[in-house]
Design a protein around this motif. Sequence first.
Motif, short mmCIF file in Angstrom:
data_model
loop_
_atom_site.label_atom_id
_atom_site.label_comp_id
_atom_site.label_asym_id
_atom_site.label_seq_id
_atom_site.Cartn_x
_atom_site.Cartn_y
_atom_site.Cartn_z
N ARG A 323 0.86 -1.18 0.00
CA ARG A 323 0.00 0.00 0.00
C ARG A 323 0.89 1.23 0.00
N ASN A 332 -4.82 6.42 1.05
CA ASN A 332 -4.09 5.41 0.28
C ASN A 332 -4.23 5.65 -1.22
N HIS A 334 -5.26 4.61 -4.66
CA HIS A 334 -6.45 3.79 -4.87
C HIS A 334 -6.87 3.86 -6.34
N TYR A 352 -7.80 7.43 -1.10
CA TYR A 352 -9.00 6.88 -0.46
C TYR A 352 -8.63 6.37 0.94
N GLY A 358 -8.33 1.62 4.32
CA GLY A 358 -9.12 1.71 3.10
C GLY A 358 -9.77 0.40 2.76
N ASN A 361 -9.01 -2.16 -2.93
CA ASN A 361 -8.61 -1.41 -4.12
C ASN A 361 -7.39 -0.53 -3.87
N ASP A 362 -6.83 -0.62 -2.66
CA ASP A 362 -5.61 0.12 -2.33
C ASP A 362 -4.36 -0.74 -2.51
N HIS A 388 -2.25 -2.71 -10.30
CA HIS A 388 -3.38 -2.73 -9.38
C HIS A 388 -3.89 -4.17 -9.25
#
Length: 647
Positions: A323, A332, A334, A352, A358, A361-362, A388
């Motif tokens: 992260r 974070n 994101h 985010y 978070g 998605n981080d 990602h």
Amino acid sequence: MGSYYINRTFFFDVHPPLGKMLIGLAGYLSGYDGTFPFQKPGDRYEQHNYIGMRGFCAFLGSCLVPFAYLTVLELSKSLPAALLTAFILIFDTGCITLSQYILLDPILMFFLMGAVLSMVKCNSCADRPFSASWWFWLSLTGVSLAGAMGVKFVGLFVVLLVGLNTIYDLWDLLGNLSLSLVMFGKHLLARVLCLIVLPLALYTAMFAVHFAVLNRSGPGDGFFSSAFQSQLIGNNLHNVSIPEHLAYGSVVTMKNLRMAGGYLHSHWHLYPEGIGARQQQVTAYLHKDLNNLWVIKKHDSDTADLSDPSSPVEFVRHGDIIRLEHKETSRNLHSHQHEAPLTRKHFQVTGYGINGTGDSNDFWRIEVVGRKTGKLIKVLRSQVRLTHVATGCILGSSGKTLPKWGWEQVEVTCTPYSKETPNSLWNFEDHINPKLPNISLDVLKPSFAEILLESHMVMIRGNSGLKPKDNEVTSKPWHWPINYQGLRFSGVNETDYRVYLLGNPVIWWLNLVTIGLYLLITVCTAVALKRGVQLTSELKELSRVVLRAGGQITLGWLLHYLPFFMMGRVLYFHHYFPAMLFSSMLTGITWDALLKFCAVFLSPSTTARKIYGGGFLALVLLILYRKCSYLCEPGFTEVRRQEGWQG
């Protein structure tokens, strides 16, 4: 920028360095100490010595008149045509205004006209090739081309003009059967040496001097790579030691490997309504800033315990899932499947979470180009890619400039396309971790060739990204020849001293009419020659001047004007002035030819001289009348009365 050279402070500009170096040199030699702030036009210089810089630009601007005079005289062999051209430039208010302030334009036009004059002079020596005068003018053409390119990139237009002229000459020589191929090879080699090798050598030398002088950190650092910045005295990377390998808990900055790609950046501002999710903006920023700092954390745990000096160091490795927490806002890095603000089919990247908390998605997988799983990641030297985890997209800088809601910073997106480009590669620059040993950055010193290439990529991108500022008056290319709208140099309010760049209407409209007139005369002359009309020797010489000399000047005008219609950057009225020089020379040649044609066809010799002389006198008086009436206007007199303010 002249002050930056005197203070040896590195800066970034979208133009090559020669013009600014010459202005700085003129200021240095005349006693200017480089301390005037130049915050806005109209500020008083007070005790600062600006005369040398103003005088230098004014001198080069005044040289345009004899250069144009000699060029037209050489092309047309007509003294009246050369004098009319000189009158036009002497009495044009636009040329005067542009030449009397500390600007790059008079320097650019000086070298541009020097290249044209040298080219024409070299052509006139064609009957005595390889003579001393031939070599002198050919070499001077190359020097002038280097000067024009070294001031602004639009100097490439005159390079193209000289190049086309050279190709025409060589093609003509190739068709000369009395010339051996060995001699043709010598002609070709001479032009390669003087018009390609010599300008490139001088152009490269300018940058060598530029980088040697500007050796201190300044406002332009962030536009360049980490390796380049490590050479600048005062930069946070100069002569410093930082931890070599990335570890969890480290505070870092990430720089995109695209030229002028910027640092990964975030701030408290949110994306506006209708632009993806209304979350914190993540951008790429070209300058050093505290909002560029990120903390590397494990994806499945907090890293607070790693700040304990007694806890063991755990290095980040190729293939790890991490992260990135923004240090200033604790949000974070994101991404999700909302569309990016500007780049279609790319995903939005945001900040985010709250205090580092978070969602999935981080999570990002960090990968090093050319490395195997488990290998350590080196600061500055490792080229990394952030993938990602949830969507499989890759973090990158699109290179597109965001609107004002994004503070005109660079868009950061997550691209679903796996093609490897510099846009999607990053390196870690700043690295703070007191628990790790440091290494020296001297090993990163780039070569001169690498610096030269990087500087040009940065300048090209900067040029294409220029946008108008608030309340700034811009213009379109079709405005320029008709003198539709000028350019305010200084003064916004009624109480300010104002300088406004605008051409003499009579001269500019005369130049515009002349272009159409020249095309008509050229068509008539070409048709007459094609149909075999019997012409006297005088008319044949006039036809040669119209077609050859006028054609060269018209080509110069087209090359310095038409490309602006294809440019996406912001444009201003002063961009037309190089083309205006060519249209003024064309006016002198065309009206001289027209009046001579009229004198030959319409009247006997005695009356012909009266028509010819009367026509020229009428043109000169018209120019002088408008100029004198302009000088007598109260606003102009009031502005010119003031002294000691910034130009």
